[in-house]
Design an enzyme around this catalytic site. Sequence first.
Site, PDB file in Angstrom:
ATOM      1  N   ASP A  47      57.952 -33.697  19.415  1.00  0.00           N
ATOM      2  CA  ASP A  47      56.916 -32.662  19.363  1.00  0.00           C
ATOM      3  C   ASP A  47      55.926 -32.935  20.498  1.00  0.00           C
ATOM      4  O   ASP A  47      56.186 -33.806  21.345  1.00  0.00           O
ATOM      5  CB  ASP A  47      56.269 -32.611  17.974  1.00  0.00           C
ATOM      6  CG  ASP A  47      55.458 -33.859  17.621  1.00  0.00           C
ATOM      7  OD1 ASP A  47      55.227 -34.708  18.512  1.00  0.00           O
ATOM      8  OD2 ASP A  47      55.060 -34.000  16.452  1.00  0.00           O
ATOM      9  N   SER A  84      49.951 -41.895  13.365  1.00  0.00           N
ATOM     10  CA  SER A  84      51.092 -41.015  13.109  1.00  0.00           C
ATOM     11  C   SER A  84      52.406 -41.545  13.666  1.00  0.00           C
ATOM     12  O   SER A  84      53.481 -41.131  13.220  1.00  0.00           O
ATOM     13  CB  SER A  84      50.826 -39.627  13.697  1.00  0.00           C
ATOM     14  OG  SER A  84      50.577 -39.706  15.087  1.00  0.00           O
ATOM     15  N   HIS A 142      54.895 -36.972  19.802  1.00  0.00           N
ATOM     16  CA  HIS A 142      55.659 -38.069  19.211  1.00  0.00           C
ATOM     17  C   HIS A 142      57.090 -38.137  19.729  1.00  0.00           C
ATOM     18  O   HIS A 142      57.711 -37.112  20.012  1.00  0.00           O
ATOM     19  CB  HIS A 142      55.694 -37.909  17.681  1.00  0.00           C
ATOM     20  CG  HIS A 142      54.333 -37.804  17.065  1.00  0.00           C
ATOM     21  ND1 HIS A 142      53.765 -36.589  16.732  1.00  0.00           N
ATOM     22  CD2 HIS A 142      53.426 -38.760  16.755  1.00  0.00           C
ATOM     23  CE1 HIS A 142      52.553 -36.803  16.230  1.00  0.00           C
ATOM     24  NE2 HIS A 142      52.324 -38.107  16.235  1.00  0.00           N
TER      25      HIS A 142
END
Length: 368
Positions: free
Chosen positions: A329, A38, A332
Site C-alpha cells: 500500500d 503498523s 507498507h
Amino acid sequence: MPPSSSSSIPLLAAVVVAAAMLLPTADSARAFFVFGDSLVDNGNNNYLITSARADAPPYGIDYPPTHRPTGRFSNGYNIPDLISQALGAEPTLPYLSPQLNGEKLLVGANFASAGVGILNDTGIQFANIIRISQQINFFRQYQRRVAALIGVYATEALVNQALVLITLGGNDFVNNYFFTPFSIRRAQYNLQDFSVLLITEYRKILTTLYGLGARRVLVTGTGPLGCVPSQLASQSRNGQCAPEPQRAAAIFNPLLVQMINELNQEIGAYVFIASNANSRQNDFIDYPQNFGFITSKVACCGQGPFNGIGICNPASNLCADRDRYVFWDPFHPTEKANRLIVETLLSGSEEYMFPMNLSTIIELDSKV
C-alpha cells in the site's frame, strides 16, 4: 466441617500438576514479544476506535487460510509472523485479542499499534491508538497474568529467554515532523536536533524494557522514508525519492546504532541488536529487478500517482501479482518484501545487523 489435611493433598497435587503442564519446557519455542507501529501490528487496532486500521479488503488477500483482513497492514504475513515461523512458534496474538489467555499467553504477545511513534504526540490524528508507554504498561500487565498461571520465577525466566522486536521511528517523521508543512515539531527543531530528541526518548524506552526483563531485543531502524509511494505521490519530482524524509532516515539510523552500542556497553552484554532496515530496503528501491520485483515505486494497492494517495480500500487499484511489488500500500511492504527483510534479520551481515544477526543469537542462546 473443614476438610482434613489428608483430603486436601490430592487437590494440592492436582493444582501443582496443572501449573507444571503450563510451564515452558526446555525444547519449546521461546516466547516472542512485539512492540511498535503498523509495520508489526497484527490486529490490536481492530479493537480500537481509530482510523488506523487494516480491517477491510483487500488487506489480507494472501493471508492463509481465510484470505481476509486480519489487522495486519499487509497482503499476507508481516514481519512478526515470519520471525515466529523462524523460531518454530505459532504467531503471537494481539494483546487485545480475547483469545490471548491460558497457554496462548506463553507464546508471547504482540502489543504493537498502527500510528504510534517514539513520542506521545506522534499519531494524534489517529486518536485512539496504543502509545508506546501504554504498550509497555500492557507488558507489565501481561507479566502479572502469566505469573498467576506459572508463578513469578517461571515468568521471569520466560521473559528473560524471550525474543523482543521493537519497531518505532518512522511515524515520528512521516506522521509528526513532516505531517504538515508547518508542524509544531518543525518549528521547535531542525532535522538533526529532532533526530537526537527521538534517540534520547528511544533510549528511555529500551532501558525500560531491559528493566522489565527483556534480554534479547531486536531494534529496527526506519526504512527509506522518502521512497514510499505516499511520499512519491506527495513530494517527489519525476519519481525520485523525497529528499528531506530520506535525509531524516540517514540521520536517525546511524544515531540509533550508536545509541544501541552505548547501551550494550553500559550493560556489559549484547542485549540490543540493531537492524539497518534502511540499507536493506534501499537495495529493493535501487535494484528491484535483482529481487524479482517489477517496481519499487508503485504500490500494489492504492490510487493516484504511484498508487500513493490515501489508503488501500475495496475501491483501490489492485495489482494481480503481489510478489512483483515492493510496496503493498502507500506505506507498507508486501509479504514478499517482508520475507526478504526477515531473511536479512536472520542471516544479514554486519552491514545490516549489529552486532550480530538473529540466527547467531538463536545459536548462541541454544548453548546456554
